[in-house]
Write a protein that holds these residues in place. Structure first.
Motif, PDB file in Angstrom:
ATOM      1  N   ASP A  88       0.743  -1.105   0.019  1.00 36.99           N
ATOM      2  CA  ASP A  88      -0.063  -0.043  -0.078  1.00 36.99           C
ATOM      3  C   ASP A  88       1.031   1.072  -0.020  1.00 36.99           C
ATOM      4  O   ASP A  88       0.374   2.164  -0.689  1.00 36.99           O
ATOM      5  CB  ASP A  88      -0.906   0.004   1.252  1.00 36.99           C
ATOM      6  N   SER A  89       1.896   1.221   0.755  1.00 37.42           N
ATOM      7  CA  SER A  89       2.952   2.245   0.759  1.00 37.42           C
ATOM      8  C   SER A  89       3.259   2.779  -0.515  1.00 37.42           C
ATOM      9  O   SER A  89       3.420   3.883  -1.003  1.00 37.42           O
ATOM     10  CB  SER A  89       3.893   2.180   1.770  1.00 37.42           C
ATOM     11  N   GLU A 104      -5.782   1.873   2.111  1.00 37.60           N
ATOM     12  CA  GLU A 104      -5.236   0.986   3.382  1.00 37.60           C
ATOM     13  C   GLU A 104      -6.109   0.090   3.931  1.00 37.60           C
ATOM     14  O   GLU A 104      -5.853  -1.041   4.525  1.00 37.60           O
ATOM     15  CB  GLU A 104      -4.560   2.172   4.383  1.00 37.60           C
TER      16      GLU A 104
END
Length: 271
Positions: free
Chosen positions: A189-190, A213
């Motif tokens: 996700d980052s 997220e």
């Protein structure tokens, strides 16, 4: 020493010996019971550990659960069953270009880097609309979950606006951000949020970040992937105009350069 004293001493010695033997026997029994108890606990613990491992291994993954979900949260700007119809463009445009892509697909990245901006300009000009169908088969072929995760994030971008969706799709396929096929960067996700920071409509968007997220559109992504599987299309990128393949003349290959694309689209728009 008298005979009586001698007998008494012997009797006392025998009694001490008996007491000592009984004490030692009790001690040995206690030790054996302790060993048996510990062994039983160890066996139970091992059995419990094996049982837990078996249960865990048989539990469906988050993506498997998402695929089986009966309740699906679809992004805004979608239609059809479970929101799997994604059409972007001016309503007045009479033709629709179907675009089948997998986010991890390196050939899709080549297509988007070469032709993507032309497609966007055509859509803005009203030449045709785009119907997007997302695939996730590379996650199975190369292992991983980046295709699924990126498709879910594309849903989060579409929830913001169709324009944000197109810009985010272009960013994911860009030379700057698109990873090698076997590099599952999109599973993070980052990293997807890092890519989104290059899109003005998404940068700093708390709603977009939360949806990525939280996996808000994971089930939708899996339904979209199922729509791709049901379409009969076997590779990406695949282009169709109103259901008819858009290819380089005389071949089954998608147009990979702007001249090839312009020629193929001109032909398709006449059909």
């Amino acid at each position: 020493m008298s005979a009586r004293n001698n007998q008494a001493n012997k009797a006392a010695a025998r009694e001490r010996l008996r007491v000592e033997r009984e004490r030692q026997a009790k001690k040995d029994r206690a030790r054996r019971q302790l060993v048996v108890g510990v062994s039983a606990v160890a066996v139970l613990a091992a059995a419990g550990g094996i049982g837990y491992a078996v249960v865990q291994s048989n539990k469906p993954s988050a993506w498997e659960s998402a695929a089986k979900a009966t309740t699906v949260t679809a992004p805004k700007n979608t239609s059809g069953t479970n929101g799997t119809t994604v059409v972007v463009g001016k309503p007045a445009a009479k033709k629709t270009l179907e675009l089948y892509e997998d986010s991890r697909c390196p050939v899709c990245a080549t297509f988007e880097q070469s032709v993507g901006s032309t497609v966007e300009k055509d859509v803005e000009a009203g030449k045709y609309k785009i119907k997007y169908v997302g695939a996730t088969f590379i996650d199975n072929a190369a292992t991983g979950e980046g295709s699924k995760n990126a498709l879910s994030a594309l849903g989060a971008a579409l929830d913001v606006s169709p324009e944000a969706f197109l810009k985010y799709k272009a960013a994911l396929y860009s030379a700057k951000f698109h990873p090698e096929e076997n590099d599952d960067k999109f599973a993070k996700d980052s990293y997807l949020l890092e890519v989104a920071d290059s899109v003005p409509a998404l940068k700093g968007s708390a709603a977009f970040k939360k949806n990525v997220e939280d996996g808000t559109f994971d089930a939708w992504a899996m339904k979209m992937s199922k729509a791709f599987d049901d379409s009969g299309v076997t590779g990406t990128p695949t282009l169709k105009m109103d259901g008819k393949p858009v290819t380089v003349a005389g071949t089954d290959n998608p147009p990979m350069t702007v001249p090839e694309f312009d020629t193929a689209i001109a032909t398709a728009l006449k059909g």
